[in-house]
Scaffold this active site. Structure first.
Site, PDB file in Angstrom:
ATOM      1  N   MET A   1       0.837  -1.173   0.000  1.00  0.00           N
ATOM      2  CA  MET A   1       0.000   0.000   0.000  1.00  0.00           C
ATOM      3  C   MET A   1       0.888   1.244   0.000  1.00  0.00           C
ATOM      4  O   MET A   1       1.435   1.622   1.020  1.00  0.00           O
ATOM      5  CB  MET A   1      -0.897  -0.025   1.238  1.00  0.00           C
ATOM      6  CG  MET A   1      -1.574   1.278   1.506  1.00  0.00           C
ATOM      7  SD  MET A   1      -2.638   1.290   2.948  1.00  0.00           S
ATOM      8  CE  MET A   1      -1.499   1.160   4.270  1.00  0.00           C
ATOM      9  N   PRO A   2       1.085   1.866  -1.155  1.00  0.00           N
ATOM     10  CA  PRO A   2       1.899   3.078  -1.196  1.00  0.00           C
ATOM     11  C   PRO A   2       1.142   4.281  -0.634  1.00  0.00           C
ATOM     12  O   PRO A   2      -0.064   4.419  -0.824  1.00  0.00           O
ATOM     13  CB  PRO A   2       2.180   3.287  -2.680  1.00  0.00           C
ATOM     14  CG  PRO A   2       1.430   2.260  -3.423  1.00  0.00           C
ATOM     15  CD  PRO A   2       0.717   1.392  -2.459  1.00  0.00           C
ATOM     16  N   ILE A   3       1.896   5.106   0.065  1.00  0.00           N
ATOM     17  CA  ILE A   3       1.388   6.387   0.539  1.00  0.00           C
ATOM     18  C   ILE A   3       2.338   7.450   0.001  1.00  0.00           C
ATOM     19  O   ILE A   3       3.534   7.415   0.280  1.00  0.00           O
ATOM     20  CB  ILE A   3       1.334   6.459   2.069  1.00  0.00           C
ATOM     21  CG1 ILE A   3       0.446   5.351   2.626  1.00  0.00           C
ATOM     22  CG2 ILE A   3       0.850   7.839   2.519  1.00  0.00           C
ATOM     23  CD1 ILE A   3       0.498   5.219   4.131  1.00  0.00           C
TER      24      ILE A   3
ATOM     25  N   SER B   1      -5.336   0.862  -3.800  1.00  0.00           N
ATOM     26  CA  SER B   1      -4.444   0.647  -2.658  1.00  0.00           C
ATOM     27  C   SER B   1      -3.415   1.769  -2.529  1.00  0.00           C
ATOM     28  O   SER B   1      -2.512   1.698  -1.705  1.00  0.00           O
ATOM     29  CB  SER B   1      -3.720  -0.700  -2.782  1.00  0.00           C
ATOM     30  OG  SER B   1      -2.750  -0.658  -3.798  1.00  0.00           O
TER      31      SER B   1
ATOM     32  N   PHE C   1      -2.573   5.668  -1.657  1.00  0.00           N
ATOM     33  CA  PHE C   1      -3.054   6.841  -0.943  1.00  0.00           C
ATOM     34  C   PHE C   1      -2.167   8.025  -1.299  1.00  0.00           C
ATOM     35  O   PHE C   1      -0.937   7.903  -1.311  1.00  0.00           O
ATOM     36  CB  PHE C   1      -3.011   6.611   0.573  1.00  0.00           C
ATOM     37  CG  PHE C   1      -3.960   5.556   1.024  1.00  0.00           C
ATOM     38  CD1 PHE C   1      -5.206   5.897   1.501  1.00  0.00           C
ATOM     39  CD2 PHE C   1      -3.619   4.211   0.944  1.00  0.00           C
ATOM     40  CE1 PHE C   1      -6.099   4.916   1.900  1.00  0.00           C
ATOM     41  CE2 PHE C   1      -4.502   3.232   1.344  1.00  0.00           C
ATOM     42  CZ  PHE C   1      -5.745   3.580   1.824  1.00  0.00           C
TER      43      PHE C   1
END
Length: 78
Positions: A1-3, A46, A48
């Site tokens: 999950m990249p932010i 996925s 953000f």
């Protein structure tokens, strides 16, 4: 999950603006999300993206507050 966090200065993107517009923010979010999908194969749902607006008086470069750096550069002092 990249932010992903994008920091932009709170001075707008054109004359008479004092902030990035909602449409510009939406384009940044879409573009960064698509880039992560294309390069890292991360699904859009996925990823953000956080956009932080930094007040003009809270950043600088060249060892000076941003406005002073710009003033000196305009005056040919840097």
């Amino acid at each position: 999950m990249p932010i992903v966090t994008i920091q932009v200065t709170r001075e707008g993107s054109g004359p008479g603006r004092d902030a990035v517009t909602a449409d510009e923010k939406a384009a940044l979010i879409a573009g960064v999300s698509q880039l992560l999908l294309d390069v890292l194969h991360k699904p859009l749902d996925s990823t953000f993206v956080v956009i932080e607006e930094v007040a003009l008086e809270n950043w600088g470069w060249g060892g000076l507050p941003a406005l002073e750096f710009r003033r000196r550069r305009t005056a040919g002092e840097t």
